[in-house]
Design an enzyme around this catalytic site. Structure first.
Site, PDB file in Angstrom:
ATOM      1  CE1 TYR A   1      -0.231   0.134  27.721  1.00  0.00           C
ATOM      2  CE2 TYR A   1      -1.374   1.921  28.820  1.00  0.00           C
ATOM      3  CZ  TYR A   1      -0.217   1.343  28.356  1.00  0.00           C
ATOM      4  OH  TYR A   1       0.959   2.005  28.526  1.00  0.00           O
ATOM      5  CE  LYS A   2      -6.134  -8.486  25.028  1.00  0.00           C
ATOM      6  NZ  LYS A   2      -6.105  -9.898  25.404  1.00  0.00           N
ATOM      7  CB  SER A   3      -8.102  -3.490  31.129  1.00  0.00           C
ATOM      8  OG  SER A   3      -6.811  -3.850  31.539  1.00  0.00           O
TER       9      SER A   3
END
Length: 610
Positions: free
Chosen positions: A27-29
């Site tokens: 995931y990006k964040s």
């Protein structure tokens, strides 16, 4: 020394992670999701609909309650808040804003909150809301400012911040330009901080015009289909629940990869799990003295000296030819790595080449990632359109993650479909179907059974036609999981008994019998011998005669030639017993190669068939 198997992952575990488990996500964040319900408490929201339909306020509370319950089950660490605006009473941090009532602060959902929302449902809930909050002036700008303060007071890292506005008034300030300007300014400030504002507008007499005010408040849609969703107001509870569910559900990519269409032509795509097996949560171990969760730690010690071993002290080995081959962990990583993660286009095949038995594991959904590589959405859309028009699928080599073995996948195009309310049913994209290797295919040796006659096949076709129905996977819930959570809900909410569930996978026997009618008995007459009931237990053996000490033999029954030929033509020789078939073979001089029933039938058919 540890075996390589202790280092290599179990294949089933890889599949579970690739199905969408968060432990394997890229995931990006990272952080918690947050959701704020901003509900209009004006008098218009409490007006009941026609024909006894619930009021807009009651529908909203049912949706909030549903989201609270689902969050407790699926993601209990997420933060949820409930705020009312347009109230007579005020309740918010430091009471800085008038006509804003914070019913629930931004925190994890719990049983107490579900009970609070239940108290606001129905006629009694409307009375309680009028006594507790009342209806007064409206300032959406102050309400948005209050929600911004709720976000700023949270010290945790938030990955997604979403705010949903529920209202049936398209012009909440009655043309007050000052309040309109303040609301637009505050909405812009919220968007800059990463808060996504959605409008869940409800039906009102005369229709809901989004362009009057709220088109400047909510976030702009990502595509044209989403704009259609925002223009249509909700007049039914089911429509509102669908819309909220589509907004609040997480849409996280399992992995973000490049799709290589050729040398120097790469587009960015994300892999999403469209269906994941629902499982009951694992039990949490608690310390019996304090009821606090316990953590387990694993340490490795030397078998001879008892000293603690560090990860660098442990090597991997594989026994081959009675010899241990020792390798470092870096060397094992190098052996496992075939290529960098991504999709690599091999070619295109007609859809007829893709068979049902090629589906060996759950498919994943492929969607473009415009933020990664500019122009990905445009090229992806063109590829999807052409594959759909030509009815072909793209054959690719896929390496989903580093150190994962490559697999062949078929990218099957899927066009977008929406229902009558312009709610998206299926999104546009590709379904990546994992294809088997030659080593995965097995040669089956099925047991031999008697072949069915054409009359039996035709009768079964009629039965299948009568029992056909349109299957939808979302129409059937897992009864075990549903009962599990009903029991937990009853314990958490101090209910007298859990709610009853309907087991949707149980066959509806009465409805089946009404549809079939006499077809069942007709099929039994064609398949089973006369007087045979497959549901009865086999008859007990005959006891010997007391007088003679032996059982009396049955007299031989000779079949006329015309009746036997009729059985051959109708394919009903299977109704006859083995002794009768043997007598018929002797009667007509038919030679047989064995004494089994099917062999006797085949011999008679070969002799007497026209």
């Amino acid at each position: 020394m540890a075996e390589w198997n202790a280092y290599y992952r179990n294949e089933n575990e890889e599949e579970e992670q690739e199905e969408g488990e968060e432990s394997g996500g890229d995931y990006k964040s990272t952080g918690r999701d947050s959701l704020v319900f901003l509900v209009d408490a004006s008098k218009e929201m409490f007006v009941k609909g026609e024909d006894g339909q619930p009021s807009n306020f009651d529908m909203t509370m049912q949706v909030v309650r549903s989201v609270y319950s689902s969050k407790i089950i699926s993601s209990y660490r997420d933060l949820v808040a409930l705020v009312f605006y347009g109230t007579e009473q005020s309740k918010n941090p430091r009471n800085s804003f008038k006509h804003v009532y914070v019913y629930h602060n931004l925190d994890e959902p719990g049983a107490k909150r579900v009970q609070d929302v239940d108290a606001l449902r129905g006629g009694k809930g409307a009375t309680l809301a009028a006594e507790t909050m009342g209806s007064g002036e409206t300032s959406l700008g102050d309400a948005l400012w209050c929600c911004a303060n709720l976000y700023s007071d949270i010290k945790l890292r938030l990955s997604h911040k979403r705010l949903m506005i529920f209202t049936c008034r398209d012009d909440p300030h009655g043309g007050d330009s000052t309040k309109d300007r303040q609301a637009r300014t505050k909405a812009s400030d919220l968007k800059e901080t990463g808060v996504v504002i959605d409008l869940m507008h409800l039906m009102k007499p005369g229709g809901f015009d989004v362009s009057l005010f709220f088109c400047d408040i909510v976030n702009p849609p990502e595509d044209e289909s989403e704009l259609g969703l925002q223009l249509e107001p909700c007049d039914k509870l089911e429509d509102l629940q669908k819309r909220v569910r589509a907004r609040e559900q997480k849409k996280r990519a399992m992995a973000r990869l490049n799709l290589c269409l050729g040398e120097g032509m790469n587009i960015a795509v994300g892999m999403y799990a469209s269906a994941v097996t629902a499982r009951k949560p694992a039990p949490i171990r608690l310390y019996r003295e304090t009821n606090e969760p316990v953590r387990s730690k694993t340490r490795t010690f030397h078998t001879q000296t008892g000293s603690l071993l560090l990860p660098s002290d442990i090597k991997k080995a594989q026994t081959y030819g009675k010899k241990q081959i020792v390798m470092e962990r870096d060397e094992v990583d190098a052996i496992k790595k075939f290529e960098d993660p991504g999709f690599f286009l091999i070619g295109f095949k007609p859809m007829e080449k893709l068979k049902l038995h090629h589906h060996i594991r759950p498919a994943v959904f492929i969607y473009p990632e415009e933020d990664e590589v500019k122009g990905s959405a445009c090229l992806f859309s063109a590829l999807l359109t052409k594959c759909s028009e030509k009815n072909v699928f793209a054959l690719c080599r896929c390496t989903s993650r580093r150190n994962y073995p490559p697999r062949f996948v078929a990218l099957v195009p899927q066009r977008e479909h929406v229902d009558e309310g312009k709610v998206q049913i299926t999104p546009p994209g590709f379904n990546a179907i994992y294809l088997p290797y030659a080593d995965d295919l097995r040669t089956m040796d099925p047991p031999q059974f008697p072949s069915a006659s054409q009359m039996q096949v035709d009768k079964m076709k009629e039965i299948v036609t009568k029992l056909r129905f349109k299957y939808r996977s979302d129409a059937f819930e897992n009864p075990v999981i549903q009962q599990h959570y009903r029991n937990l809900e009853a314990l958490a909410l101090d209910m007298m008994a859990p709610e009853d569930i309907e087991d949707l996978i149980m066959p509806k026997v009465d409805q089946i019998n009404n549809r079939l009618g006499p077809l069942t008995d007709e099929f039994k007459d064609l398949v089973y011998p006369p007087g045979y009931n497959p549901e009865n237990k086999p008859a007990a053996k005959r006891k010997t005669d007391d007088a003679g000490g032996r059982a009396e033999k049955k007299a031989k029954v000779e079949l006329p030639e015309d009746e036997l030929r009729a059985h051959v033509q109708n394919g009903t020789l299977g109704k006859l017993t083995v002794p009768v078939l043997k007598d018929a073979c002797k009667q007509f001089g038919v030679r047989t190669t064995g004494t089994k029933k099917q062999e006797l039938i085949d011999a008679l058919i070969a002799q007497l068939a026209p």
